[in-house]
Scaffold this active site. Structure first.
Site, PDB file in Angstrom:
ATOM      1  N   CYS A   1     -17.347  -9.868  36.172  1.00 18.18           N
ATOM      2  CA  CYS A   1     -16.324  -9.438  37.415  1.00 18.18           C
ATOM      3  C   CYS A   1     -16.821  -8.094  37.989  1.00 18.18           C
ATOM      4  CB  CYS A   1     -15.119  -9.399  37.340  1.00 18.18           C
ATOM      5  SG  CYS A   1     -14.860  -8.972  35.431  1.00 18.18           S
TER       6      CYS A   1
ATOM      7  N   CYS B   1     -14.518  -5.678  33.714  1.00 16.99           N
ATOM      8  CA  CYS B   1     -15.086  -5.852  34.987  1.00 16.99           C
ATOM      9  C   CYS B   1     -16.053  -4.320  35.342  1.00 16.99           C
ATOM     10  CB  CYS B   1     -13.555  -5.676  35.684  1.00 16.99           C
ATOM     11  SG  CYS B   1     -13.140  -7.293  35.946  1.00 16.99           S
TER      12      CYS B   1
END
Ligand code: N1C
Length: 305
Positions: free
Chosen positions: A206, A124
Protein backbone atom coordinates in the site's frame (compact mmCIF):
# COMPACT_ATOMS: atom_id res chain seq x y z
CA UNK A 1 -20.59 -88.09 17.14
CA UNK A 2 -18.04 -85.29 17.25
CA UNK A 3 -17.84 -85.71 21.00
CA UNK A 4 -17.13 -89.36 20.59
CA UNK A 5 -14.43 -88.87 17.94
CA UNK A 6 -12.54 -85.88 19.28
CA UNK A 7 -13.75 -84.83 22.78
CA UNK A 8 -13.99 -88.17 24.60
CA UNK A 9 -11.08 -90.09 23.10
CA UNK A 10 -7.90 -88.60 24.46
CA UNK A 11 -5.65 -90.23 21.83
CA UNK A 12 -7.57 -88.37 19.12
CA UNK A 13 -6.73 -84.94 20.54
CA UNK A 14 -3.37 -84.69 18.78
CA UNK A 15 -5.25 -85.37 15.54
CA UNK A 16 -7.45 -82.28 16.19
CA UNK A 17 -4.38 -80.21 17.22
CA UNK A 18 -2.51 -81.16 14.09
CA UNK A 19 -5.33 -80.01 11.87
CA UNK A 20 -5.55 -76.71 13.79
CA UNK A 21 -1.80 -76.23 13.54
CA UNK A 22 -1.89 -77.16 9.90
CA UNK A 23 -4.57 -74.56 9.29
CA UNK A 24 -2.52 -71.90 11.10
CA UNK A 25 0.60 -72.98 9.24
CA UNK A 26 -1.24 -72.80 5.93
CA UNK A 27 -2.61 -69.36 6.80
CA UNK A 28 0.84 -68.07 7.73
CA UNK A 29 2.34 -69.69 4.63
CA UNK A 30 -0.21 -68.17 2.24
CA UNK A 31 -0.01 -64.83 4.07
CA UNK A 32 3.74 -64.76 3.61
CA UNK A 33 3.41 -65.91 0.01
CA UNK A 34 1.01 -63.05 -0.81
CA UNK A 35 3.28 -60.58 0.98
CA UNK A 36 6.30 -61.82 -0.97
CA UNK A 37 4.40 -61.76 -4.27
CA UNK A 38 3.44 -58.11 -3.66
CA UNK A 39 6.58 -56.90 -1.89
CA UNK A 40 9.20 -58.33 -4.26
CA UNK A 41 8.06 -56.60 -7.49
CA UNK A 42 7.34 -53.35 -5.61
CA UNK A 43 10.78 -53.59 -4.00
CA UNK A 44 12.42 -54.23 -7.35
CA UNK A 45 10.54 -51.32 -8.92
CA UNK A 46 11.50 -48.99 -6.07
CA UNK A 47 15.09 -50.16 -6.24
CA UNK A 48 15.28 -49.64 -9.99
CA UNK A 49 13.34 -46.34 -9.99
CA UNK A 50 13.60 -45.03 -6.42
CA UNK A 51 12.28 -41.54 -7.23
CA UNK A 52 11.50 -39.83 -10.50
CA UNK A 53 14.50 -38.15 -12.10
CA UNK A 54 14.34 -34.50 -13.14
CA UNK A 55 16.67 -32.07 -14.89
CA UNK A 56 16.95 -29.58 -12.01
CA UNK A 57 18.91 -29.70 -8.76
CA UNK A 58 17.33 -31.68 -5.91
CA UNK A 59 16.01 -30.49 -2.55
CA UNK A 60 18.58 -28.54 -0.54
CA UNK A 61 20.30 -30.82 2.00
CA UNK A 62 18.84 -30.39 5.52
CA UNK A 63 15.92 -28.46 4.01
CA UNK A 64 13.59 -28.95 6.98
CA UNK A 65 16.21 -28.05 9.58
CA UNK A 66 17.14 -24.88 7.66
CA UNK A 67 13.48 -23.95 7.35
CA UNK A 68 12.84 -24.35 11.07
CA UNK A 69 16.09 -22.64 12.05
CA UNK A 70 15.29 -19.64 9.85
CA UNK A 71 11.75 -19.47 11.22
CA UNK A 72 13.03 -19.30 14.81
CA UNK A 73 15.79 -16.83 13.88
CA UNK A 74 13.28 -14.54 12.19
CA UNK A 75 10.55 -14.71 14.83
CA UNK A 76 12.86 -14.59 17.87
CA UNK A 77 15.74 -12.38 16.73
CA UNK A 78 15.04 -10.47 13.48
CA UNK A 79 11.42 -9.53 14.23
CA UNK A 80 10.64 -10.53 17.85
CA UNK A 81 7.20 -8.92 17.47
CA UNK A 82 6.35 -12.11 15.51
CA UNK A 83 7.49 -14.31 18.44
CA UNK A 84 3.98 -15.75 18.73
CA UNK A 85 4.23 -17.54 15.35
CA UNK A 86 4.27 -21.34 15.66
CA UNK A 87 7.38 -22.44 13.72
CA UNK A 88 6.65 -26.17 14.14
CA UNK A 89 3.22 -25.68 12.57
CA UNK A 90 4.65 -23.45 9.84
CA UNK A 91 7.36 -26.00 8.99
CA UNK A 92 4.76 -28.78 8.82
CA UNK A 93 2.45 -26.70 6.58
CA UNK A 94 5.39 -26.00 4.27
CA UNK A 95 6.32 -29.66 3.78
CA UNK A 96 2.67 -30.80 3.62
CA UNK A 97 2.27 -28.47 0.62
CA UNK A 98 4.56 -30.61 -1.53
CA UNK A 99 5.42 -33.97 0.08
CA UNK A 100 3.91 -37.14 -1.47
CA UNK A 101 2.70 -35.05 -4.42
CA UNK A 102 3.58 -34.84 -8.10
CA UNK A 103 6.11 -31.95 -8.19
CA UNK A 104 4.84 -30.97 -11.65
CA UNK A 105 1.21 -30.53 -10.57
CA UNK A 106 1.73 -28.10 -7.75
CA UNK A 107 -1.02 -25.52 -7.15
CA UNK A 108 -1.19 -22.24 -5.26
CA UNK A 109 -3.94 -23.90 -3.22
CA UNK A 110 -1.32 -26.33 -1.83
CA UNK A 111 0.44 -23.39 -0.19
CA UNK A 112 -2.72 -21.71 1.16
CA UNK A 113 -2.42 -23.07 4.74
CA UNK A 114 1.22 -21.98 4.82
CA UNK A 115 0.32 -18.48 3.58
CA UNK A 116 -2.33 -18.18 6.27
CA UNK A 117 0.08 -19.18 9.05
CA UNK A 118 2.70 -16.67 7.90
CA UNK A 119 0.48 -13.60 7.40
CA UNK A 120 2.47 -10.44 8.17
CA UNK A 121 1.82 -6.72 7.84
CA UNK A 122 4.27 -4.61 5.87
CA UNK A 123 3.71 -0.88 6.63
CA UNK A 124 2.47 1.33 3.78
CA UNK A 125 5.24 2.96 1.65
CA UNK A 126 7.74 0.28 2.75
CA UNK A 127 7.44 -2.42 0.09
CA UNK A 128 10.43 -2.91 -2.19
CA UNK A 129 10.17 -5.12 -5.29
CA UNK A 130 13.13 -6.10 -7.43
CA UNK A 131 13.81 -7.86 -10.71
CA UNK A 132 17.20 -9.19 -11.81
CA UNK A 133 18.68 -7.10 -9.01
CA UNK A 134 18.32 -9.39 -6.00
CA UNK A 135 21.71 -8.69 -4.42
CA UNK A 136 21.48 -4.91 -4.73
CA UNK A 137 17.90 -4.70 -3.44
CA UNK A 138 18.79 -6.81 -0.41
CA UNK A 139 22.00 -4.86 0.25
CA UNK A 140 19.80 -1.78 0.32
CA UNK A 141 17.14 -3.11 2.70
CA UNK A 142 19.93 -4.31 5.01
CA UNK A 143 21.01 -0.71 5.55
CA UNK A 144 17.57 0.85 5.06
CA UNK A 145 16.02 -1.37 7.72
CA UNK A 146 12.46 -0.07 7.46
CA UNK A 147 12.04 -1.22 3.82
CA UNK A 148 10.88 -4.78 3.10
CA UNK A 149 11.62 -7.02 0.16
CA UNK A 150 9.77 -10.31 0.12
CA UNK A 151 12.88 -11.94 1.65
CA UNK A 152 12.61 -9.50 4.55
CA UNK A 153 9.24 -11.04 5.45
CA UNK A 154 9.01 -14.33 7.34
CA UNK A 155 8.08 -16.64 4.48
CA UNK A 156 10.52 -15.12 1.97
CA UNK A 157 13.27 -15.22 4.61
CA UNK A 158 12.62 -18.91 5.25
CA UNK A 159 12.56 -20.01 1.61
CA UNK A 160 15.22 -17.72 0.12
CA UNK A 161 17.80 -19.66 -1.90
CA UNK A 162 16.34 -23.09 -1.05
CA UNK A 163 15.11 -25.75 -3.45
CA UNK A 164 12.52 -28.41 -2.68
CA UNK A 165 10.26 -31.08 -4.19
CA UNK A 166 8.57 -34.34 -3.25
CA UNK A 167 7.50 -37.46 -5.12
CA UNK A 168 4.06 -39.11 -5.35
CA UNK A 169 5.61 -42.54 -4.62
CA UNK A 170 7.36 -41.51 -1.45
CA UNK A 171 6.74 -39.45 1.66
CA UNK A 172 10.37 -38.27 1.51
CA UNK A 173 11.82 -35.19 -0.14
CA UNK A 174 13.62 -35.77 -3.41
CA UNK A 175 17.22 -34.77 -2.69
CA UNK A 176 18.46 -36.14 -6.02
CA UNK A 177 16.61 -33.92 -8.49
CA UNK A 178 13.64 -31.56 -8.86
CA UNK A 179 11.80 -30.36 -11.97
CA UNK A 180 13.52 -27.64 -13.95
CA UNK A 181 11.24 -24.75 -14.93
CA UNK A 182 12.31 -24.80 -18.59
CA UNK A 183 13.06 -28.46 -19.22
CA UNK A 184 10.49 -30.26 -17.06
CA UNK A 185 7.46 -28.19 -16.09
CA UNK A 186 6.47 -24.67 -15.05
CA UNK A 187 3.93 -25.78 -12.42
CA UNK A 188 6.66 -27.15 -10.18
CA UNK A 189 6.46 -26.93 -6.39
CA UNK A 190 9.19 -24.32 -6.24
CA UNK A 191 7.99 -21.88 -8.96
CA UNK A 192 4.36 -22.15 -7.85
CA UNK A 193 5.48 -21.19 -4.35
CA UNK A 194 7.25 -18.01 -5.54
CA UNK A 195 4.26 -17.09 -7.68
CA UNK A 196 1.90 -17.53 -4.72
CA UNK A 197 3.99 -15.60 -2.18
CA UNK A 198 4.89 -12.84 -4.67
CA UNK A 199 1.20 -12.45 -5.46
CA UNK A 200 0.32 -12.11 -1.79
CA UNK A 201 3.21 -9.67 -1.20
CA UNK A 202 1.93 -7.40 -4.01
CA UNK A 203 -1.72 -7.66 -2.94
CA UNK A 204 -0.75 -6.55 0.57
CA UNK A 205 1.30 -3.52 -0.58
CA UNK A 206 0.00 0.00 0.00
CA UNK A 207 0.97 3.66 -0.45
CA UNK A 208 4.04 4.39 -2.59
CA UNK A 209 5.86 1.19 -3.54
CA UNK A 210 9.36 0.84 -5.01
CA UNK A 211 11.17 -1.43 -7.40
CA UNK A 212 14.90 -1.83 -8.08
CA UNK A 213 15.45 -2.66 -11.76
CA UNK A 214 18.64 -3.72 -13.49
CA UNK A 215 19.63 -1.17 -16.18
CA UNK A 216 22.65 -3.21 -17.23
CA UNK A 217 20.56 -5.82 -19.02
CA UNK A 218 18.58 -5.22 -22.19
CA UNK A 219 15.16 -6.18 -20.83
CA UNK A 220 15.14 -4.08 -17.67
CA UNK A 221 11.41 -4.55 -17.28
CA UNK A 222 10.74 -8.15 -18.28
CA UNK A 223 7.07 -9.05 -18.64
CA UNK A 224 7.91 -12.72 -18.08
CA UNK A 225 9.63 -12.13 -14.73
CA UNK A 226 7.82 -12.61 -11.42
CA UNK A 227 7.77 -8.84 -11.01
CA UNK A 228 6.38 -8.24 -14.52
CA UNK A 229 4.02 -11.21 -14.64
CA UNK A 230 2.74 -11.48 -11.06
CA UNK A 231 3.51 -8.46 -8.86
CA UNK A 232 2.64 -5.60 -11.22
CA UNK A 233 -0.77 -7.16 -11.92
CA UNK A 234 -1.56 -7.85 -8.28
CA UNK A 235 -0.97 -4.35 -6.93
CA UNK A 236 -4.30 -2.96 -5.75
CA UNK A 237 -4.93 0.44 -7.39
CA UNK A 238 -7.24 1.43 -4.52
CA UNK A 239 -4.33 1.08 -2.05
CA UNK A 240 -1.20 1.69 -4.15
CA UNK A 241 -0.87 5.31 -5.24
CA UNK A 242 2.43 5.13 -7.03
CA UNK A 243 5.19 2.81 -8.16
CA UNK A 244 8.64 4.38 -8.02
CA UNK A 245 11.27 2.62 -10.13
CA UNK A 246 14.99 2.87 -9.55
CA UNK A 247 16.91 1.76 -12.63
CA UNK A 248 20.43 0.90 -11.52
CA UNK A 249 23.49 0.42 -13.74
CA UNK A 250 26.43 -1.73 -12.66
CA UNK A 251 29.31 0.55 -11.69
CA UNK A 252 31.75 0.57 -14.57
CA UNK A 253 29.36 -1.68 -16.49
CA UNK A 254 27.16 -1.23 -19.55
CA UNK A 255 24.12 1.07 -19.56
CA UNK A 256 21.74 -1.02 -21.61
CA UNK A 257 18.49 0.45 -20.39
CA UNK A 258 17.30 3.52 -18.55
CA UNK A 259 14.07 5.17 -17.46
CA UNK A 260 13.43 6.27 -21.07
CA UNK A 261 13.92 2.82 -22.64
CA UNK A 262 11.08 0.96 -24.31
CA UNK A 263 10.89 -1.81 -21.69
CA UNK A 264 10.52 0.72 -18.85
CA UNK A 265 7.94 2.61 -20.93
CA UNK A 266 6.06 -0.63 -21.20
CA UNK A 267 5.91 -0.82 -17.40
CA UNK A 268 4.67 2.79 -17.34
CA UNK A 269 1.93 1.92 -19.84
CA UNK A 270 0.76 -1.15 -17.88
CA UNK A 271 0.55 0.88 -14.68
CA UNK A 272 -1.32 3.71 -16.40
CA UNK A 273 -3.90 1.19 -17.61
CA UNK A 274 -4.19 0.00 -14.01
CA UNK A 275 -4.59 3.59 -12.70
CA UNK A 276 -1.34 3.52 -10.73
CA UNK A 277 1.03 6.51 -11.06
CA UNK A 278 4.61 5.82 -12.10
CA UNK A 279 7.89 7.60 -11.51
CA UNK A 280 11.40 6.56 -12.44
CA UNK A 281 14.92 7.54 -11.48
CA UNK A 282 18.22 6.36 -12.97
CA UNK A 283 20.96 5.39 -10.51
CA UNK A 284 19.10 6.42 -7.33
CA UNK A 285 21.70 8.07 -5.05
CA UNK A 286 21.48 5.98 -1.85
CA UNK A 287 21.69 2.69 -3.78
CA UNK A 288 24.47 4.08 -6.01
CA UNK A 289 26.39 4.90 -2.86
CA UNK A 290 26.13 1.27 -1.76
CA UNK A 291 27.37 0.07 -5.15
CA UNK A 292 30.34 2.41 -4.88
CA UNK A 293 31.18 1.30 -1.34
CA UNK A 294 31.49 -2.23 -2.70
CA UNK A 295 33.33 -1.16 -5.85
CA UNK A 296 34.89 2.32 -5.42
CA UNK A 297 37.41 2.29 -8.30
CA UNK A 298 35.40 3.17 -11.45
CA UNK A 299 35.27 6.83 -12.45
CA UNK A 300 31.47 6.91 -11.96
CA UNK A 301 32.16 6.46 -8.23
CA UNK A 302 34.73 9.27 -7.87
CA UNK A 303 32.01 11.62 -6.77
CA UNK A 304 31.51 9.52 -3.65
CA UNK A 305 35.10 8.82 -2.61
O1 N1C B 1 11.40 -12.98 -11.57
P1 N1C B 1 11.83 -11.78 -10.79
O2 N1C B 1 13.34 -11.68 -10.59
O3 N1C B 1 11.35 -10.47 -11.31
O4 N1C B 1 11.30 -11.93 -9.29
C1 N1C B 1 11.53 -10.96 -8.33
C2 N1C B 1 10.27 -10.44 -7.66
C3 N1C B 1 10.64 -9.70 -6.38
O5 N1C B 1 10.05 -8.41 -6.38
C4 N1C B 1 10.19 -10.60 -5.25
O6 N1C B 1 9.17 -9.97 -4.48
O7 N1C B 1 9.45 -11.52 -7.28
C5 N1C B 1 9.60 -11.85 -5.90
N1 N1C B 1 10.50 -13.07 -5.83
C6 N1C B 1 11.28 -13.36 -4.73
O8 N1C B 1 11.18 -12.71 -3.70
C7 N1C B 1 12.24 -14.39 -4.85
N2 N1C B 1 13.20 -14.84 -4.04
C8 N1C B 1 13.88 -15.76 -4.68
C9 N1C B 1 10.56 -13.87 -6.94
N3 N1C B 1 11.46 -14.85 -7.07
C10 N1C B 1 12.31 -15.09 -6.03
N4 N1C B 1 13.35 -15.92 -5.89
C11 N1C B 1 13.94 -16.76 -6.92
O9 N1C B 1 14.51 -15.85 -7.88
C12 N1C B 1 12.97 -17.62 -7.71
O10 N1C B 1 13.69 -18.77 -8.05
C13 N1C B 1 12.71 -16.87 -8.98
O11 N1C B 1 12.50 -17.70 -10.09
C14 N1C B 1 13.94 -16.03 -9.17
C15 N1C B 1 13.49 -14.72 -9.75
O12 N1C B 1 14.51 -13.79 -9.85
P2 N1C B 1 14.50 -12.64 -10.94
O13 N1C B 1 14.29 -13.22 -12.31
O14 N1C B 1 15.74 -11.82 -10.75
Amino acid sequence: MANHRCGSVSEEEPCCDISKKTKICLCVFFGLLVAVIIAVPVGILMWRHPLQEWKGKGTTAHFYEILLGRCYTYTQIVRPELGHKDCQKIGKAFTTAFLSKDPCSSTEQDYQPLLELTAQTVPCNKTLFWSKSSQLAHDYTRVQGDLFTLEDTLLGYMADGLKWCGDPRSSEMNYQSCPDWREDCSNNSFSVFWNAVSKRFAEDACGVVHVVLNGSISNTFDERSTFGRVEVFNLRPEKVHQLQAWVMHDVGGVHSDSCSSSSVNNLKRILKERSIAFSCQNNYGPIRLLQCVKNPEPSSCRFYV
